[in-house]
Design a protein around this motif. Structure first.
Motif, PDB file in Angstrom:
ATOM      1  N   LEU A 176       0.825  -1.211   0.000  1.00  0.00           N
ATOM      2  CA  LEU A 176       0.000   0.000   0.000  1.00  0.00           C
ATOM      3  C   LEU A 176       0.857   1.258   0.000  1.00  0.00           C
ATOM      4  CD1 LEU A 176      -2.849  -1.003   2.454  1.00  0.00           C
ATOM      5  CD2 LEU A 176      -2.875  -0.992  -0.035  1.00  0.00           C
ATOM      6  N   LEU A 177       2.010   1.201   0.660  1.00  0.00           N
ATOM      7  CA  LEU A 177       2.939   2.331   0.613  1.00  0.00           C
ATOM      8  C   LEU A 177       3.442   2.532  -0.809  1.00  0.00           C
ATOM      9  CD1 LEU A 177       4.656   4.506   2.021  1.00  0.00           C
ATOM     10  CD2 LEU A 177       6.346   2.730   2.464  1.00  0.00           C
ATOM     11  N   GLY A 178       3.744   1.439  -1.493  1.00  0.00           N
ATOM     12  CA  GLY A 178       4.145   1.548  -2.903  1.00  0.00           C
ATOM     13  C   GLY A 178       3.052   2.166  -3.757  1.00  0.00           C
ATOM     14  N   GLN A 179       1.806   1.793  -3.491  1.00  0.00           N
ATOM     15  CA  GLN A 179       0.699   2.370  -4.254  1.00  0.00           C
ATOM     16  C   GLN A 179       0.560   3.865  -3.973  1.00  0.00           C
ATOM     17  OE1 GLN A 179      -3.184   0.971  -3.242  1.00  0.00           O
ATOM     18  NE2 GLN A 179      -4.107   1.844  -5.082  1.00  0.00           N
ATOM     19  N   ARG A 180       0.741   4.255  -2.706  1.00  0.00           N
ATOM     20  CA  ARG A 180       0.680   5.680  -2.389  1.00  0.00           C
ATOM     21  C   ARG A 180       1.831   6.434  -3.041  1.00  0.00           C
ATOM     22  NH1 ARG A 180       0.495   5.359   3.714  1.00  0.00           N
ATOM     23  NH2 ARG A 180       1.141   7.525   3.601  1.00  0.00           N
ATOM     24  N   LEU A 181       3.000   5.791  -3.160  1.00  0.00           N
ATOM     25  CA  LEU A 181       4.118   6.423  -3.887  1.00  0.00           C
ATOM     26  C   LEU A 181       3.768   6.624  -5.360  1.00  0.00           C
ATOM     27  CD1 LEU A 181       7.218   4.605  -2.399  1.00  0.00           C
ATOM     28  CD2 LEU A 181       6.838   7.067  -2.451  1.00  0.00           C
ATOM     29  N   PHE A 210       8.904  13.040  -3.117  1.00  0.00           N
ATOM     30  CA  PHE A 210       9.178  12.858  -1.702  1.00  0.00           C
ATOM     31  C   PHE A 210       8.119  13.556  -0.863  1.00  0.00           C
ATOM     32  CE2 PHE A 210      11.035  14.132   2.323  1.00  0.00           C
ATOM     33  CZ  PHE A 210      11.494  12.915   2.794  1.00  0.00           C
ATOM     34  N   HIS A 211       7.644  12.833   0.143  1.00  0.00           N
ATOM     35  CA  HIS A 211       6.741  13.415   1.122  1.00  0.00           C
ATOM     36  C   HIS A 211       7.103  12.825   2.478  1.00  0.00           C
ATOM     37  CE1 HIS A 211       3.002  14.621   3.099  1.00  0.00           C
ATOM     38  NE2 HIS A 211       2.944  15.536   2.162  1.00  0.00           N
ATOM     39  N   TRP A 212       7.085  13.669   3.508  1.00  0.00           N
ATOM     40  CA  TRP A 212       7.524  13.229   4.827  1.00  0.00           C
ATOM     41  C   TRP A 212       6.688  12.081   5.375  1.00  0.00           C
ATOM     42  CZ3 TRP A 212      12.053  14.003   6.666  1.00  0.00           C
ATOM     43  CH2 TRP A 212      12.775  15.115   6.259  1.00  0.00           C
ATOM     44  N   SER A 213       5.391  12.092   5.104  1.00  0.00           N
ATOM     45  CA  SER A 213       4.551  11.023   5.641  1.00  0.00           C
ATOM     46  C   SER A 213       4.907   9.673   5.012  1.00  0.00           C
ATOM     47  CB  SER A 213       3.068  11.337   5.427  1.00  0.00           C
ATOM     48  OG  SER A 213       2.739  11.303   4.053  1.00  0.00           O
ATOM     49  N   LEU A 214       5.257   9.677   3.735  1.00  0.00           N
ATOM     50  CA  LEU A 214       5.656   8.437   3.071  1.00  0.00           C
ATOM     51  C   LEU A 214       7.010   7.944   3.605  1.00  0.00           C
ATOM     52  CD1 LEU A 214       4.623   9.282  -0.598  1.00  0.00           C
ATOM     53  CD2 LEU A 214       3.361   7.946   1.081  1.00  0.00           C
ATOM     54  N   ALA A 215       7.921   8.882   3.830  1.00  0.00           N
ATOM     55  CA  ALA A 215       9.222   8.508   4.380  1.00  0.00           C
ATOM     56  C   ALA A 215       9.079   7.970   5.801  1.00  0.00           C
ATOM     57  CB  ALA A 215      10.166   9.715   4.358  1.00  0.00           C
ATOM     58  N   HIS A 251       0.720   6.940  -6.597  1.00  0.00           N
ATOM     59  CA  HIS A 251      -0.277   8.014  -6.690  1.00  0.00           C
ATOM     60  C   HIS A 251       0.353   9.387  -6.500  1.00  0.00           C
ATOM     61  CE1 HIS A 251      -3.994   5.344  -5.757  1.00  0.00           C
ATOM     62  NE2 HIS A 251      -3.543   5.175  -6.974  1.00  0.00           N
ATOM     63  N   GLY A 252       1.416   9.457  -5.723  1.00  0.00           N
ATOM     64  CA  GLY A 252       2.124  10.717  -5.513  1.00  0.00           C
ATOM     65  C   GLY A 252       3.202  10.967  -6.541  1.00  0.00           C
ATOM     66  N   GLN A 253       3.261  10.143  -7.591  1.00  0.00           N
ATOM     67  CA  GLN A 253       4.215  10.260  -8.697  1.00  0.00           C
ATOM     68  C   GLN A 253       5.658  10.232  -8.196  1.00  0.00           C
ATOM     69  OE1 GLN A 253       2.883  13.791 -10.668  1.00  0.00           O
ATOM     70  NE2 GLN A 253       1.127  12.736 -11.588  1.00  0.00           N
ATOM     71  N   PHE A 254       5.911   9.442  -7.180  1.00  0.00           N
ATOM     72  CA  PHE A 254       7.232   9.208  -6.595  1.00  0.00           C
ATOM     73  C   PHE A 254       7.915  10.485  -6.106  1.00  0.00           C
ATOM     74  CE2 PHE A 254       6.544   5.473  -9.241  1.00  0.00           C
ATOM     75  CZ  PHE A 254       6.796   4.468  -8.314  1.00  0.00           C
TER      76      PHE A 254
END
Length: 161
Positions: free
Chosen positions: A108-113, A120-125, A115-118
């Motif tokens: 799911l983290l990969g999917q959110r990446l 960088f976002h602090w929440s993903l990190a 959707h965010g077009q890879f």
């Protein structure tokens, strides 16, 4: 003898669940936590959800993945009561369920990446870092291993006079 310095045992001599297990389950069920927190808002209830999950599909998948964490939490509660006994085989293999949930969360983290077009976002990190540390915890934690082996096959019967 005074055993008051041993804080990881309860009054009956059983190992208490590690606090990090509760933190891990709360992290894995964070979609449900955000959903419950959004219900407390009077105005726009979906605003809080949109802060953490801009895509509706990401939120729905987080709810689905978090359902496993809620079920594992219910098994932990059943272990504290030592009943029902039919949950014991599930409890013994709880670590595999946690690994499965961590892998699902990684997907799911990969999917959110994606959707965010890879970008960088602090929440993903932070999610990636917590996933990494949670994996290390599942591998290295002796207390979690002891806790998962603490529910015996049968409770010893007390002798009746």
């Amino acid at each position: 003898m005074n055993f008051s310095h041993i804080t990881w045992l309860d009054d009956k001599g059983h190992i208490k669940p590690p606090i990090f297990l509760y933190a891990l389950l709360a992290y894995l069920a964070r979609g449900w936590c955000i959903f419950i927190a959004s219900l407390t808002q009077m105005g726009d209830r979906s605003e809080l959800v949109r802060i953490f999950y801009p895509e509706k599909s990401d939120f729905l998948l987080a709810l689905g993945a978090g359902l496993g964490a809620v079920l594992i939490y219910l098994v932990v509660i059943a272990e504290r009561r030592r009943s029902p006994q039919w949950l014991r085989p599930i409890f013994v293999h709880l670590k595999w369920g946690l690994w499965l949930l961590l892998m699902i969360d990684g997907v799911l983290l990969g999917q959110r990446l994606i959707h965010g077009q890879f970008l960088f976002h602090w929440s993903l990190a932070l999610d990636a870092l917590i996933l990494f540390w949670s994996g290390i915890y599942l591998i290295k934690s002796k207390r979690l291993s002891y806790y998962l082996r603490d529910w015996p096959k049968e409770e010893p019967k007390e002798l009746q006079p």
